[in-house]
Design an enzyme around this catalytic site. Structure first.
Site, PDB file in Angstrom:
ATOM      1  CD  GLN A  11      -3.278   0.242   2.027  1.00  0.00           C
ATOM      2  OE1 GLN A  11      -3.355  -0.913   2.389  1.00  0.00           O
ATOM      3  NE2 GLN A  11      -4.080   1.170   2.466  1.00  0.00           N
ATOM      4  CB  SER A  91       2.546  -4.971   3.839  1.00  0.00           C
ATOM      5  OG  SER A  91       1.315  -4.914   4.543  1.00  0.00           O
ATOM      6  CG  LEU A  92      -1.557  -5.545  -0.957  1.00  0.00           C
ATOM      7  CD1 LEU A  92      -2.797  -6.370  -0.707  1.00  0.00           C
ATOM      8  CD2 LEU A  92      -1.854  -4.245  -1.645  1.00  0.00           C
ATOM      9  NE  ARG A 116      -3.233  -8.245   4.502  1.00  0.00           N
ATOM     10  CZ  ARG A 116      -2.446  -7.196   4.335  1.00  0.00           C
ATOM     11  NH1 ARG A 116      -2.816  -6.221   3.500  1.00  0.00           N
ATOM     12  NH2 ARG A 116      -1.292  -7.097   4.977  1.00  0.00           N
ATOM     13  CG  HIS A 201       2.132  -4.507   9.315  1.00  0.00           C
ATOM     14  ND1 HIS A 201       1.945  -5.830   8.971  1.00  0.00           N
ATOM     15  CD2 HIS A 201       2.001  -3.797   8.151  1.00  0.00           C
ATOM     16  CE1 HIS A 201       1.718  -5.907   7.670  1.00  0.00           C
ATOM     17  NE2 HIS A 201       1.739  -4.699   7.151  1.00  0.00           N
ATOM     18  CD  GLN A 250       1.429  -9.510   5.712  1.00  0.00           C
ATOM     19  OE1 GLN A 250       0.272  -9.108   5.835  1.00  0.00           O
ATOM     20  NE2 GLN A 250       2.034  -9.593   4.551  1.00  0.00           N
TER      21      GLN A 250
END
Length: 310
Positions: A11, A91-92, A116, A201, A250
């Site tokens: 992102q 991440s994503l 998500r 996170h 995660q």
């Protein structure tokens, strides 16, 4: 002979119009975007190509949009017969890496990342969470500072270990503000607030993680065709059940990006190909190790030049 890693952004890399050149040129990419629109029940492709920017920036839209765009350029790369030795995503971006490695189908992945995004946005009411990029701090000293502030009742934790001298912190608005004020105690120069819709996170995302776990249980996971280096462990994971568990972790755990890149380099990777919009990960890798080659694939032109360098 050196090895190649395909890496995928998360992102923040999004921009209106991304992927349109691949869509216009490749029928297989048109099919992908149509699949995403059908699966989600609205025209994601219209938001990606036409905006408005504010709508694309909504986490629930950003996550499937980035997944689709990164995989559109991957589709173009595969037309050249180029395959990686390792894959990873920030991440994503880890979901793009998993589709690349055959762990998840694109159709399932686009549905998962949409959910998500919904779960992450819903986990903490707007304005109550925050994130900030800390420049120049020592990781251990910053961990100690954040632990102390959290113990005082205002959650703030390390969220992204991006590269030497850049660590992102996440938590309650008060916790992040307190850490930012005291950043020099950890050797930091300054803290830059990030434009995000929640404290990603961090432990404040555990409710979102629990909801995601239920969603992931319904998806079909397969063993990866190439090693996928996980954000949570900075090591490859090859068991489908373990991958599922790490995707849940995660959501509320730090992204060990620097550690992941350093591990891949230790395994002989000397070329990193960032696949998707922007060039954030390329910039981080150059700060981690100047000696490796970093290639950006964020347009069809860059795909066409790729075969001469990989």
């Amino acid at each position: 002979m050196g090895k190649t890693a395909f890496i995928f952004p998360g992102q923040g890399a999004q921009s209106v119009g991304m992927g349109k050149d691949a869509y216009d040129a490749l029928p297989s990419v048109q099919d992908m975007f149509e699949t995403a629109d059908d699966k989600l029940g609205f025209s994601l492709s219209s938001i990606i190509f036409n905006g408005p920017d504010a709508e694309l920036k909504q986490t629930v839209n950003t996550q499937p949009a980035l997944l689709a765009t990164s995989l559109a350029y991957l589709e173009a790369i595969r037309g050249k017969g180029i395959e990686p030795d390792y894959v990873a995503g920030h991440s994503l971006g880890e979901y793009s890496a998993l589709v690349c490695a055959g762990v998840l189908s694109f159709e399932e992945a686009v549905s998962i990342v949409r959910a998500r995004g919904e779960y992450m946005e819903a986990a903490v009411p707007g304005g109550q969470g925050a994130m900030a990029a800390v420049l120049g701090a020592d990781r251990d000293a910053l961990t100690t500072l954040c632990s102390g502030i959290t113990a005082e009742g205002h959650v703030v934790e390390l969220a992204n270990m991006n590269c030497p001298g850049q660590i992102v912190i996440s938590g309650s608005a008060q916790g992040v503000a307190a850490a930012a004020e005291r950043i020099k105690e950890a050797g930091g120069k300054r803290a830059i607030p990030l434009e995000v819709s929640g404290p990603f996170h961090s432990s404040l995302m555990k409710e979102a993680a629990n909801r995601l776990a239920d969603k992931l249980e319904q998806a079909s996971f397969h063993a990866p065709s190439v090693p996928v280096v996980a954000n949570v462990t900075a090591r490859p994971v090859d068991d489908a059940a373990a991958i599922r568990g790490l995707l849940v972790e995660q959501v509320y755990s730090p992204v060990l990006w620097q550690d992941s890149v350093e591990w891949m380099i230790s395994q002989g990777v000397d070329t990193f190909v960032e696949i998707g919009p922007g060039s954030v990960l390329s910039g981080l890798i150059k700060k981690i190790d100047k000696s490796v080659k970093v290639i950006n694939v964020n347009s069809l032109d860059s795909v066409n030049s790729l075969e001469t360098v990989v």
